[in-house]
Write an enzyme that holds these catalytic residues in place. Structure first.
Site, mmCIF file in Angstrom:
data_model
loop_
_atom_site.group_PDB
_atom_site.id
_atom_site.type_symbol
_atom_site.label_atom_id
_atom_site.label_comp_id
_atom_site.label_asym_id
_atom_site.label_seq_id
_atom_site.Cartn_x
_atom_site.Cartn_y
_atom_site.Cartn_z
ATOM 1 N N ASP A 69 13.842 -30.055 -0.368
ATOM 2 C CA ASP A 69 13.362 -30.981 -1.385
ATOM 3 C C ASP A 69 14.098 -30.653 -2.687
ATOM 4 O O ASP A 69 13.966 -29.555 -3.219
ATOM 5 C CB ASP A 69 11.847 -30.787 -1.548
ATOM 6 N N THR A 102 14.691 -37.074 -5.058
ATOM 7 C CA THR A 102 15.016 -36.074 -6.082
ATOM 8 C C THR A 102 16.422 -35.512 -5.879
ATOM 9 O O THR A 102 17.091 -35.157 -6.841
ATOM 10 C CB THR A 102 14.001 -34.921 -6.046
ATOM 11 N N THR A 103 16.857 -35.433 -4.609
ATOM 12 C CA THR A 103 18.226 -34.964 -4.358
ATOM 13 C C THR A 103 19.222 -36.069 -4.715
ATOM 14 O O THR A 103 20.243 -35.823 -5.355
ATOM 15 C CB THR A 103 18.402 -34.561 -2.878
ATOM 16 N N ASP A 404 5.549 -35.752 -0.802
ATOM 17 C CA ASP A 404 6.611 -36.760 -0.955
ATOM 18 C C ASP A 404 6.239 -38.061 -0.247
ATOM 19 O O ASP A 404 6.456 -39.148 -0.778
ATOM 20 C CB ASP A 404 7.937 -36.233 -0.379
#
Length: 536
Positions: A69, A102-103, A404
């Site tokens: 994550d 988020t990546t 998530d």
């Protein structure tokens, strides 16, 4: 000194005609910032997508975390360079806004920075680059809206597909068929009909319990406490038709406010103290029993023991089940779920402040015990997920992945549009921006053409992480999109290019739009910095 002043004067007057200004330092600062930020982006780049690698984070105190994550990895990194810290904050704000991607957002920002650097070294002014980025962000959001597919909340399958897409890139991806429906049901059960587009994820409580496998994870309509029932004095461990009180006072003898000692000289005084204590506690227990209450949840107390052995003995005699040490920050959730009021003083103990439930029982789970409260009457809009796992690392990662997935469903509730995944939107944006750049004039056209290519980093990285040939894949994707197949993306499982919607790889529109707006905003900010001033 006069000579120095005289020497400075003619230079000052001739500065209007001289054109050479030394901008070396500014360029160096910009370059250093961009390189530092790109280093951070490259660190998480390998963990993008379903075939991305996981990172093992070992902290100084020996704690180990295994995750892919992006937000978690960057949060745990010790980044010292100020511009690189901005990328960490960027992934954090994406986590807050959308919860997923988020990546993606960091990789996008890194790619945009790489293009900016080549534009700057070609002599384009940073402000021109920054303005082009701003126009690009507005345009990409329009393109994404054009690709989006509207969605109804009643369409449970579509919600599950997007939650499953989010889970597929996690360590616990093999359990996505279980966790995705669970996340969808959890969010839908806390949506308030009065405000249908607001979801507060604090209403979904995740309780982690070691033991079993992730398969044993379940959704509980009610409350779960990761605690044992206090039955040192032989009280009940299961109560039916429970009347539940949440109390914030202590059932123990009162203490003086200041430290002082009482000298007891003979036994009769000693007896009197003990008798007073007994009567005081008995009086409290009788008041509690009089309202018909048979389950007590006692808030954790700092000042003195919440319950003593004596009070537990009397409560057990009165057949009252006791759960002590309920955390202070859980009280709000507990009272909302049970639809009752917390009681701060024994004098205010009345029946109308109690909550009602069909069954309160202690259940053995793994090597410990938990307390379950089910069948709550007039239950508030909350839900509890009991997550299980074979070891602490899996348990923590399952919790993060579930969070998530919950965020993805929340995005869909807030903004009811789906969009294809698998690099399809990025290639489509890149293609449409490339066409748009040809209509523009001057420097802006040049900048936007460069940035359009930068967006291809997402499909490129997806292909690279899956062990495919990135150049061949991206070229083929461009070709397909040019022929009008806008939902074509990389199918990582089959290692080829397919229509991603048919493969059920979908994500919320909000994830993509917020990723692109946040990434461009962050890059513009880094470009505008031309000096770093350290202040003592």
């Amino acid at each position: 000194m006069a000579a120095v002043a005289a020497a400075a004067a003619p230079r000052g007057s001739s500065s209007k005609t001289e054109s050479y200004v030394d901008t070396k330092r500014r360029d160096d600062v910009r370059q250093a910032n961009i390189l530092a930020a790109r280093a951070v982006a490259d660190a998480v780049r390998t963990s993008l997508g379903p075939k991305g690698m996981d990172k093992m984070i070992a902290s100084a105190n020996g704690e180990v975390i295994i995750t892919n994550d992006g937000a978690t990895i960057l949060n745990k990194m010790e980044v010292l360079q100020p511009a690189a810290k901005m990328l960490v904050d960027l992934s954090r704000s994406q986590d807050a806004a959308a919860g997923d991607g988020t990546t993606t957002v960091v990789v996008l920002a890194g790619s945009l920075l790489r293009c900016s650097l080549s534009l700057l070294s070609a002599g384009v002014h940073p402000t021109a680059v920054s303005d082009a980025l701003h126009r690009l962000a507005l345009r990409t959001v329009d393109i994404l809206h054009g690709m989006a597919i509207p969605l109804e909340l009643s369409d449970r399958d579509a919600l599950i597909k997007s939650a499953a897409t989010s889970l597929n890139s996690k360590v616990v991806s093999q359990y996505s068929s279980l966790l995705a429906p669970l996340a969808v049901d959890a969010v839908l059960s806390v949506v308030d009909p009065a405000h249908p587009d607001l979801v507060d994820l604090r209403d979904v409580k995740i309780v982690k319990k070691l033991g079993g496998t992730v398969d044993d994870t379940e959704l509980v309509k009610g409350l779960v406490f990761d605690k044992k029932v206090s039955h040192s004095a032989g009280g009940p461990s299961r109560v039916e038709n429970a009347k539940i009180a949440v109390i914030q006072f202590q059932i123990s003898p009162p203490k003086t406010d200041i430290e002082q000692s009482i000298v007891v000289s003979d036994y009769t005084q000693m007896d009197r103290i003990l008798r007073e204590e007994r009567n005081y506690i008995l009086g409290m227990v009788k008041k509690i029993k009089a309202t018909g209450c048979n389950v007590l949840l006692i808030q954790k107390s700092i000042l003195r023991d919440a319950v003593t052995d004596l009070s537990l003995h009397y409560l057990a005699k009165a057949k009252i089940l006791v759960i002590k040490d309920v955390e202070r920050d859980e009280i709000e959730f507990v009272t909302k779920t049970l639809n009752c009021l917390p009681i701060a003083n024994i004098e205010h103990f009345r029946e109308e402040k109690l909550g009602f439930a069909n069954c309160v029982e202690e259940v053995s789970v793994g090597d410990g015990k938990i307390v379950k409260i089910t069948g709550i009457k007039d239950m508030g809009r909350t839900t509890t997920v009991l997550v299980r796992g074979s070891n602490q690392l899996v348990l923590d990662e399952a919790e993060r992945s579930l969070h998530d997935a919950l965020c993805v469903v929340r995005c869909l509730v807030n903004k009811r549009f789906l969009i294809a995944g698998g690099g399809a939107p990025e290639i489509e944006m890149s293609r449409q921006l490339g066409a748009w750049a040809k209509e523009l004039q001057g420097m802006e056209s040049y900048c936007i053409k460069e940035f359009a290519e930068a967006l291809e980093v997402i499909p490129y990285t997806l292909a690279e992480n899956a062990g495919l040939n990135p150049i061949a894949i991206v070229t083929e994707l461009r070709n397909r999109h040019a022929q009008g197949e806008i939902n074509t993306g990389i199918n990582v499982r089959k290692g080829q290019i397919t229509n991603i919607l048919e493969e059920n790889v979908v994500q919320p529109l909000l994830v993509s739009t917020s990723a692109i707006t946040l990434a461009t905003e962050c890059v513009r900010m880094i470009l505008k910095i031309d000096d770093i001033i350290t202040v003592r």
